[in-house]
Design a protein around this motif. Sequence first.
Motif, PDB file in Angstrom:
ATOM      1  N   TRP A  39     -16.061  21.156 -14.918  1.00  0.00           N
ATOM      2  CA  TRP A  39     -15.385  21.222 -16.199  1.00  0.00           C
ATOM      3  C   TRP A  39     -16.323  20.775 -17.325  1.00  0.00           C
ATOM      4  O   TRP A  39     -16.373  21.395 -18.389  1.00  0.00           O
ATOM      5  N   LEU A  40     -17.073  19.710 -17.084  1.00  0.00           N
ATOM      6  CA  LEU A  40     -17.989  19.196 -18.104  1.00  0.00           C
ATOM      7  C   LEU A  40     -19.059  20.235 -18.458  1.00  0.00           C
ATOM      8  O   LEU A  40     -19.392  20.423 -19.632  1.00  0.00           O
ATOM      9  N   VAL A  41     -19.570  20.935 -17.474  1.00  0.00           N
ATOM     10  CA  VAL A  41     -20.550  22.002 -17.734  1.00  0.00           C
ATOM     11  C   VAL A  41     -19.920  23.080 -18.611  1.00  0.00           C
ATOM     12  O   VAL A  41     -20.527  23.538 -19.584  1.00  0.00           O
ATOM     13  N   ARG A  42     -18.694  23.472 -18.290  1.00  0.00           N
ATOM     14  CA  ARG A  42     -18.010  24.474 -19.114  1.00  0.00           C
ATOM     15  C   ARG A  42     -17.802  23.960 -20.530  1.00  0.00           C
ATOM     16  O   ARG A  42     -17.983  24.698 -21.503  1.00  0.00           O
ATOM     17  N   TYR A  43     -17.408  22.701 -20.659  1.00  0.00           N
ATOM     18  CA  TYR A  43     -17.193  22.087 -21.973  1.00  0.00           C
ATOM     19  C   TYR A  43     -18.464  22.156 -22.805  1.00  0.00           C
ATOM     20  O   TYR A  43     -18.432  22.468 -23.998  1.00  0.00           O
ATOM     21  N   LEU A  44     -19.589  21.897 -22.181  1.00  0.00           N
ATOM     22  CA  LEU A  44     -20.876  21.922 -22.878  1.00  0.00           C
ATOM     23  C   LEU A  44     -21.318  23.336 -23.235  1.00  0.00           C
ATOM     24  O   LEU A  44     -21.898  23.553 -24.302  1.00  0.00           O
ATOM     25  N   THR A  45     -21.064  24.292 -22.368  1.00  0.00           N
ATOM     26  CA  THR A  45     -21.573  25.644 -22.589  1.00  0.00           C
ATOM     27  C   THR A  45     -20.626  26.536 -23.387  1.00  0.00           C
ATOM     28  O   THR A  45     -21.083  27.464 -24.048  1.00  0.00           O
ATOM     29  N   GLU A  46     -19.334  26.253 -23.346  1.00  0.00           N
ATOM     30  CA  GLU A  46     -18.382  27.110 -24.050  1.00  0.00           C
ATOM     31  C   GLU A  46     -18.117  26.658 -25.478  1.00  0.00           C
ATOM     32  O   GLU A  46     -17.487  27.364 -26.241  1.00  0.00           O
ATOM     33  N   GLY A  47     -18.574  25.491 -25.819  1.00  0.00           N
ATOM     34  CA  GLY A  47     -18.359  24.978 -27.166  1.00  0.00           C
ATOM     35  C   GLY A  47     -19.644  24.407 -27.714  1.00  0.00           C
ATOM     36  O   GLY A  47     -20.725  24.629 -27.163  1.00  0.00           O
ATOM     37  N   THR A  48     -19.512  23.666 -28.779  1.00  0.00           N
ATOM     38  CA  THR A  48     -20.674  23.000 -29.369  1.00  0.00           C
ATOM     39  C   THR A  48     -20.319  21.548 -29.677  1.00  0.00           C
ATOM     40  O   THR A  48     -20.349  21.128 -30.840  1.00  0.00           O
ATOM     41  N   PRO A  49     -19.980  20.790 -28.642  1.00  0.00           N
ATOM     42  CA  PRO A  49     -19.598  19.401 -28.892  1.00  0.00           C
ATOM     43  C   PRO A  49     -20.791  18.559 -29.322  1.00  0.00           C
ATOM     44  O   PRO A  49     -21.924  18.798 -28.906  1.00  0.00           O
ATOM     45  N   GLY A  50     -20.521  17.576 -30.157  1.00  0.00           N
ATOM     46  CA  GLY A  50     -21.557  16.629 -30.552  1.00  0.00           C
ATOM     47  C   GLY A  50     -21.786  15.620 -29.433  1.00  0.00           C
ATOM     48  O   GLY A  50     -20.990  15.501 -28.502  1.00  0.00           O
ATOM     49  N   LEU A  51     -22.866  14.877 -29.542  1.00  0.00           N
ATOM     50  CA  LEU A  51     -23.192  13.889 -28.517  1.00  0.00           C
ATOM     51  C   LEU A  51     -22.107  12.824 -28.381  1.00  0.00           C
ATOM     52  O   LEU A  51     -21.809  12.375 -27.269  1.00  0.00           O
ATOM     53  N   ASP A  52     -21.528  12.409 -29.485  1.00  0.00           N
ATOM     54  CA  ASP A  52     -20.448  11.417 -29.412  1.00  0.00           C
ATOM     55  C   ASP A  52     -19.254  11.963 -28.640  1.00  0.00           C
ATOM     56  O   ASP A  52     -18.645  11.253 -27.839  1.00  0.00           O
ATOM     57  N   ASP A  53     -18.919  13.231 -28.869  1.00  0.00           N
ATOM     58  CA  ASP A  53     -17.810  13.850 -28.147  1.00  0.00           C
ATOM     59  C   ASP A  53     -18.118  13.939 -26.653  1.00  0.00           C
ATOM     60  O   ASP A  53     -17.258  13.658 -25.820  1.00  0.00           O
ATOM     61  N   VAL A  54     -19.333  14.314 -26.327  1.00  0.00           N
ATOM     62  CA  VAL A  54     -19.739  14.409 -24.921  1.00  0.00           C
ATOM     63  C   VAL A  54     -19.638  13.037 -24.259  1.00  0.00           C
ATOM     64  O   VAL A  54     -19.132  12.907 -23.138  1.00  0.00           O
ATOM     65  N   ALA A  55     -20.081  12.005 -24.950  1.00  0.00           N
ATOM     66  CA  ALA A  55     -20.025  10.649 -24.402  1.00  0.00           C
ATOM     67  C   ALA A  55     -18.574  10.215 -24.173  1.00  0.00           C
ATOM     68  O   ALA A  55     -18.252   9.647 -23.127  1.00  0.00           O
ATOM     69  N   LYS A  56     -17.699  10.502 -25.121  1.00  0.00           N
ATOM     70  CA  LYS A  56     -16.293  10.113 -24.992  1.00  0.00           C
ATOM     71  C   LYS A  56     -15.622  10.844 -23.834  1.00  0.00           C
ATOM     72  O   LYS A  56     -14.884  10.242 -23.051  1.00  0.00           O
ATOM     73  N   VAL A  57     -15.875  12.141 -23.734  1.00  0.00           N
ATOM     74  CA  VAL A  57     -15.261  12.936 -22.675  1.00  0.00           C
ATOM     75  C   VAL A  57     -15.771  12.485 -21.312  1.00  0.00           C
ATOM     76  O   VAL A  57     -14.989  12.321 -20.370  1.00  0.00           O
ATOM     77  N   THR A  58     -17.059  12.258 -21.206  1.00  0.00           N
ATOM     78  CA  THR A  58     -17.640  11.818 -19.940  1.00  0.00           C
ATOM     79  C   THR A  58     -17.088  10.451 -19.538  1.00  0.00           C
ATOM     80  O   THR A  58     -16.729  10.227 -18.379  1.00  0.00           O
ATOM     81  N   ALA A  59     -16.979   9.535 -20.492  1.00  0.00           N
ATOM     82  CA  ALA A  59     -16.424   8.210 -20.202  1.00  0.00           C
ATOM     83  C   ALA A  59     -14.965   8.316 -19.769  1.00  0.00           C
ATOM     84  O   ALA A  59     -14.533   7.615 -18.843  1.00  0.00           O
ATOM     85  N   SER A  60     -14.218   9.195 -20.396  1.00  0.00           N
ATOM     86  CA  SER A  60     -12.821   9.374 -20.032  1.00  0.00           C
ATOM     87  C   SER A  60     -12.692   9.922 -18.607  1.00  0.00           C
ATOM     88  O   SER A  60     -11.853   9.454 -17.830  1.00  0.00           O
ATOM     89  N   LEU A  61     -13.512  10.890 -18.263  1.00  0.00           N
ATOM     90  CA  LEU A  61     -13.478  11.436 -16.908  1.00  0.00           C
ATOM     91  C   LEU A  61     -13.837  10.353 -15.891  1.00  0.00           C
ATOM     92  O   LEU A  61     -13.183  10.218 -14.853  1.00  0.00           O
ATOM     93  N   ALA A  62     -14.858   9.572 -16.189  1.00  0.00           N
ATOM     94  CA  ALA A  62     -15.285   8.519 -15.270  1.00  0.00           C
ATOM     95  C   ALA A  62     -14.195   7.460 -15.107  1.00  0.00           C
ATOM     96  O   ALA A  62     -13.982   6.943 -14.008  1.00  0.00           O
ATOM     97  N   LYS A  63     -13.484   7.170 -16.178  1.00  0.00           N
ATOM     98  CA  LYS A  63     -12.423   6.161 -16.141  1.00  0.00           C
ATOM     99  C   LYS A  63     -11.283   6.605 -15.225  1.00  0.00           C
ATOM    100  O   LYS A  63     -10.637   5.787 -14.585  1.00  0.00           O
ATOM    101  N   HIS A  64     -11.033   7.906 -15.168  1.00  0.00           N
ATOM    102  CA  HIS A  64      -9.927   8.431 -14.358  1.00  0.00           C
ATOM    103  C   HIS A  64     -10.325   8.753 -12.916  1.00  0.00           C
ATOM    104  O   HIS A  64      -9.489   9.171 -12.132  1.00  0.00           O
TER     105      HIS A  64
END
Length: 67
Positions: A39-64
């Motif tokens: 999912w994270l790979v798709r998130y990175l390739t299908e959009g243009t998230p900023g580094l802060d967004d990537v960090a938040k999403v990754t931290a959220s996935l790791a937390k769960h």
Amino acid sequence: MAEDAARVLPNLRLEDALQLVHLYAERGSPKFEAAARRWLVRYLTEGTPGLDDVAKVTASLAKHRPR
């Protein structure tokens, strides 16, 4: 059942794929880690998230992540 539905859909929307990742987390599925990475790979390739967004999403996935 959600997993079966995802298999038959030719193009699972990114939002729907994230719901499946959350379902794996809730159930403590061993599939969570691989699904979250895909999912994270798709998130990175299908959009243009900023580094802060990537960090938040990754931290959220790791937390769960099931322990």
